[in-house]
Design a protein around this motif. Structure first.
Motif, PDB file in Angstrom:
ATOM      1  N   HIS A 116     -22.836  46.483 -58.137  1.00 63.91           N
ATOM      2  CA  HIS A 116     -21.676  45.597 -58.221  1.00 63.91           C
ATOM      3  C   HIS A 116     -21.426  45.318 -59.709  1.00 63.91           C
ATOM      4  O   HIS A 116     -22.247  44.673 -60.362  1.00 63.91           O
ATOM      5  CB  HIS A 116     -21.948  44.295 -57.472  1.00 63.91           C
ATOM      6  N   LEU A 117     -20.316  45.807 -60.241  1.00 63.16           N
ATOM      7  CA  LEU A 117     -20.059  45.712 -61.672  1.00 63.16           C
ATOM      8  C   LEU A 117     -19.025  44.629 -61.976  1.00 63.16           C
ATOM      9  O   LEU A 117     -17.922  44.628 -61.426  1.00 63.16           O
ATOM     10  CB  LEU A 117     -19.602  47.057 -62.228  1.00 63.16           C
ATOM     11  N   PHE A 118     -19.407  43.733 -62.880  1.00 63.70           N
ATOM     12  CA  PHE A 118     -18.582  42.560 -63.203  1.00 63.70           C
ATOM     13  C   PHE A 118     -17.698  42.836 -64.409  1.00 63.70           C
ATOM     14  O   PHE A 118     -18.165  43.195 -65.487  1.00 63.70           O
ATOM     15  CB  PHE A 118     -19.489  41.370 -63.486  1.00 63.70           C
ATOM     16  N   ASN A 119     -16.401  42.634 -64.208  1.00 64.30           N
ATOM     17  CA  ASN A 119     -15.403  42.805 -65.267  1.00 64.30           C
ATOM     18  C   ASN A 119     -14.563  41.541 -65.389  1.00 64.30           C
ATOM     19  O   ASN A 119     -14.451  40.756 -64.446  1.00 64.30           O
ATOM     20  CB  ASN A 119     -14.458  43.969 -64.936  1.00 64.30           C
ATOM     21  N   ILE A 120     -13.917  41.412 -66.534  1.00 62.50           N
ATOM     22  CA  ILE A 120     -13.041  40.279 -66.798  1.00 62.50           C
ATOM     23  C   ILE A 120     -11.619  40.785 -67.019  1.00 62.50           C
ATOM     24  O   ILE A 120     -11.388  41.653 -67.867  1.00 62.50           O
ATOM     25  CB  ILE A 120     -13.505  39.506 -68.050  1.00 62.50           C
ATOM     26  N   VAL A 121     -10.671  40.277 -66.260  1.00 57.64           N
ATOM     27  CA  VAL A 121      -9.266  40.652 -66.414  1.00 57.64           C
ATOM     28  C   VAL A 121      -8.680  39.936 -67.627  1.00 57.64           C
ATOM     29  O   VAL A 121      -8.885  38.730 -67.804  1.00 57.64           O
ATOM     30  CB  VAL A 121      -8.470  40.279 -65.148  1.00 57.64           C
ATOM     31  N   THR A 122      -7.967  40.685 -68.469  1.00 54.85           N
ATOM     32  CA  THR A 122      -7.351  40.091 -69.664  1.00 54.85           C
ATOM     33  C   THR A 122      -5.872  40.476 -69.740  1.00 54.85           C
ATOM     34  O   THR A 122      -5.369  41.218 -68.908  1.00 54.85           O
ATOM     35  CB  THR A 122      -8.072  40.540 -70.948  1.00 54.85           C
ATOM     36  N   ASN A 123      -5.224  39.954 -70.768  1.00 52.76           N
ATOM     37  CA  ASN A 123      -3.793  40.141 -71.013  1.00 52.76           C
ATOM     38  C   ASN A 123      -2.976  39.405 -69.950  1.00 52.76           C
ATOM     39  O   ASN A 123      -3.518  38.749 -69.070  1.00 52.76           O
ATOM     40  CB  ASN A 123      -3.417  41.627 -71.073  1.00 52.76           C
ATOM     41  N   SER A 124      -1.666  39.507 -70.051  1.00 52.02           N
ATOM     42  CA  SER A 124      -0.773  38.788 -69.148  1.00 52.02           C
ATOM     43  C   SER A 124      -0.781  39.403 -67.756  1.00 52.02           C
ATOM     44  O   SER A 124      -1.197  40.549 -67.571  1.00 52.02           O
ATOM     45  CB  SER A 124       0.654  38.804 -69.706  1.00 52.02           C
ATOM     46  N   GLU A 125      -0.303  38.644 -66.783  1.00 57.37           N
ATOM     47  CA  GLU A 125      -0.191  39.169 -65.424  1.00 57.37           C
ATOM     48  C   GLU A 125       0.675  40.430 -65.423  1.00 57.37           C
ATOM     49  O   GLU A 125       1.625  40.556 -66.196  1.00 57.37           O
ATOM     50  CB  GLU A 125       0.410  38.114 -64.494  1.00 57.37           C
ATOM     51  N   GLU A 126       0.317  41.361 -64.556  1.00 56.47           N
ATOM     52  CA  GLU A 126       0.962  42.663 -64.398  1.00 56.47           C
ATOM     53  C   GLU A 126       0.557  43.677 -65.464  1.00 56.47           C
ATOM     54  O   GLU A 126       0.994  44.824 -65.427  1.00 56.47           O
ATOM     55  CB  GLU A 126       2.496  42.545 -64.358  1.00 56.47           C
ATOM     56  N   ILE A 127      -0.304  43.273 -66.409  1.00 56.74           N
ATOM     57  CA  ILE A 127      -0.859  44.225 -67.388  1.00 56.74           C
ATOM     58  C   ILE A 127      -2.360  44.314 -67.105  1.00 56.74           C
ATOM     59  O   ILE A 127      -3.105  43.388 -67.437  1.00 56.74           O
ATOM     60  CB  ILE A 127      -0.599  43.777 -68.839  1.00 56.74           C
ATOM     61  N   PRO A 128      -2.820  45.405 -66.499  1.00 51.91           N
ATOM     62  CA  PRO A 128      -4.175  45.460 -65.947  1.00 51.91           C
ATOM     63  C   PRO A 128      -5.278  45.820 -66.940  1.00 51.91           C
ATOM     64  O   PRO A 128      -5.986  46.822 -66.770  1.00 51.91           O
ATOM     65  CB  PRO A 128      -4.043  46.526 -64.854  1.00 51.91           C
ATOM     66  N   HIS A 129      -5.452  45.004 -67.948  1.00 50.39           N
ATOM     67  CA  HIS A 129      -6.566  45.203 -68.873  1.00 50.39           C
ATOM     68  C   HIS A 129      -7.834  44.587 -68.274  1.00 50.39           C
ATOM     69  O   HIS A 129      -7.770  43.603 -67.529  1.00 50.39           O
ATOM     70  CB  HIS A 129      -6.285  44.542 -70.215  1.00 50.39           C
ATOM     71  N   ALA A 130      -8.975  45.138 -68.613  1.00 49.57           N
ATOM     72  CA  ALA A 130     -10.236  44.585 -68.114  1.00 49.57           C
ATOM     73  C   ALA A 130     -11.377  44.928 -69.060  1.00 49.57           C
ATOM     74  O   ALA A 130     -11.312  45.908 -69.809  1.00 49.57           O
ATOM     75  CB  ALA A 130     -10.541  45.117 -66.719  1.00 49.57           C
ATOM     76  N   ILE A 131     -12.418  44.100 -69.015  1.00 52.25           N
ATOM     77  CA  ILE A 131     -13.594  44.293 -69.869  1.00 52.25           C
ATOM     78  C   ILE A 131     -14.839  44.242 -69.001  1.00 52.25           C
ATOM     79  O   ILE A 131     -15.071  43.272 -68.275  1.00 52.25           O
ATOM     80  CB  ILE A 131     -13.657  43.212 -70.963  1.00 52.25           C
ATOM     81  N   LEU A 132     -15.625  45.306 -69.071  1.00 58.67           N
ATOM     82  CA  LEU A 132     -16.883  45.388 -68.333  1.00 58.67           C
ATOM     83  C   LEU A 132     -18.002  44.744 -69.144  1.00 58.67           C
ATOM     84  O   LEU A 132     -18.149  45.027 -70.330  1.00 58.67           O
ATOM     85  CB  LEU A 132     -17.226  46.857 -68.062  1.00 58.67           C
ATOM     86  N   ILE A 133     -18.780  43.881 -68.501  1.00 57.32           N
ATOM     87  CA  ILE A 133     -19.948  43.288 -69.156  1.00 57.32           C
ATOM     88  C   ILE A 133     -21.139  44.182 -68.843  1.00 57.32           C
ATOM     89  O   ILE A 133     -21.584  44.272 -67.708  1.00 57.32           O
ATOM     90  CB  ILE A 133     -20.197  41.846 -68.669  1.00 57.32           C
ATOM     91  N   ARG A 134     -21.667  44.842 -69.864  1.00 56.89           N
ATOM     92  CA  ARG A 134     -22.719  45.839 -69.675  1.00 56.89           C
ATOM     93  C   ARG A 134     -24.130  45.279 -69.856  1.00 56.89           C
ATOM     94  O   ARG A 134     -25.093  45.849 -69.329  1.00 56.89           O
ATOM     95  CB  ARG A 134     -22.529  47.010 -70.643  1.00 56.89           C
ATOM     96  N   ALA A 135     -24.284  44.195 -70.593  1.00 55.79           N
ATOM     97  CA  ALA A 135     -25.632  43.648 -70.804  1.00 55.79           C
ATOM     98  C   ALA A 135     -25.556  42.209 -71.280  1.00 55.79           C
ATOM     99  O   ALA A 135     -24.626  41.826 -71.997  1.00 55.79           O
ATOM    100  CB  ALA A 135     -26.401  44.487 -71.828  1.00 55.79           C
ATOM    101  N   ILE A 136     -26.550  41.417 -70.861  1.00 53.15           N
ATOM    102  CA  ILE A 136     -26.698  40.052 -71.365  1.00 53.15           C
ATOM    103  C   ILE A 136     -28.146  39.826 -71.763  1.00 53.15           C
ATOM    104  O   ILE A 136     -29.061  40.463 -71.246  1.00 53.15           O
ATOM    105  CB  ILE A 136     -26.277  38.993 -70.317  1.00 53.15           C
ATOM    106  N   ASP A 137     -28.339  38.917 -72.683  1.00 52.52           N
ATOM    107  CA  ASP A 137     -29.676  38.491 -73.126  1.00 52.52           C
ATOM    108  C   ASP A 137     -29.958  37.173 -72.402  1.00 52.52           C
ATOM    109  O   ASP A 137     -29.298  36.159 -72.658  1.00 52.52           O
ATOM    110  CB  ASP A 137     -29.671  38.285 -74.639  1.00 52.52           C
ATOM    111  N   PRO A 138     -30.906  37.148 -71.447  1.00 52.16           N
ATOM    112  CA  PRO A 138     -31.103  35.965 -70.596  1.00 52.16           C
ATOM    113  C   PRO A 138     -31.359  34.678 -71.375  1.00 52.16           C
ATOM    114  O   PRO A 138     -32.059  34.682 -72.386  1.00 52.16           O
ATOM    115  CB  PRO A 138     -32.332  36.344 -69.762  1.00 52.16           C
ATOM    116  N   ILE A 139     -30.797  33.594 -70.866  1.00 56.72           N
ATOM    117  CA  ILE A 139     -31.008  32.271 -71.450  1.00 56.72           C
ATOM    118  C   ILE A 139     -31.683  31.341 -70.444  1.00 56.72           C
ATOM    119  O   ILE A 139     -32.701  30.731 -70.734  1.00 56.72           O
ATOM    120  CB  ILE A 139     -29.667  31.653 -71.913  1.00 56.72           C
TER     121      ILE A 139
END
Length: 215
Positions: free
Chosen positions: A96-119
């Protein structure tokens, strides 16, 4: 008070506002997400980590994007929604891959989060991932990020400004010399777009996945 409210009070955290995501340059946002804190508060279990690797997907003009050519399906429809929305999809029927939708509505940009450093919540993450040893494989790679944080495809569509998944800012900023920019992983099918410098990572961080050398 909610868990997220307590966290914000106890730490110098601010929830990223929608205006952070509502910008045209997906690569800039992907780079600025480095250092931000991804947190989940499902079932009163708090897990979080600092984002150390991202990949940008430039919507309709990007052959590596699920929305290339403005392709709209039941899965990708969320990418055309409001900025700051979670887009979670299933990869290889397993991850299950988590992405973040960006830019204005109807413009389908997205950013995949590939790694985090645990806190926070490493023991919870270890239990979710069923890893016998607590090491840097815990949240290395996008599949492990979602598994450790309890994120699944049914969370796709959640509002990252006001839900159990949020992105926080505690003022952490990585200098240019502390980051690496390179090509994305696993998008060979995208032809020339596979060579775009759309992957951003923190140099020498042990949680960063895959190849670590810049172009």
């Amino acid at each position: 008070m909610s868990n997220i409210g307590n966290i914000l009070m106890e730490n110098d955290y601010k929830v990223l506002e929608r205006s952070f995501y509502d910008r045209a340059d997906v690569t800039l946002i992907a780079r600025e997400l480095l250092g931000k804190v991804l947190i989940t508060t499902f079932n009163n279990e708090i897990t979080s980590g600092r984002i150390v690797e991202t990949e940008a997907y430039n919507g309709a003009v990007d052959r590596a994007s699920h929305a290339y050519g403005n392709r709209r399906t039941n899965r990708t429809e969320v990418m055309f929604g409001k900025p700051g929305t979670a887009y979670v999809y299933l990869c290889y029927g397993i991850h299950h891959l988590f992405n973040i939708v960006t830019n204005s509505e109807e413009i389908p940009h997205a950013i995949l989060i590939r790694a985090i450093d645990p806190i926070k919540g490493q023991e919870i993450m270890q239990d979710r991932t069923r890893k016998k040893i607590l090491d840097n494989t815990l949240t290395r790679g996008p599949g492990n990020v979602s598994k450790a944080l309890g994120i699944f495809t049914y969370h796709s569509g959640l509002d990252l400004v006001e839900s159990e998944i949020r992105i926080l800012d505690d003022g952490c900023r990585f200098k240019k010399k502390e980051t690496i920019i390179t090509t994305r992983i696993g998008v060979g099918y995208a032809g020339p777009d596979a060579l775009l410098p759309y992957r951003f990572m923190v140099k020498d961080n042990p949680y960063v996945s895959g190849k670590k050398n810049s172009r």
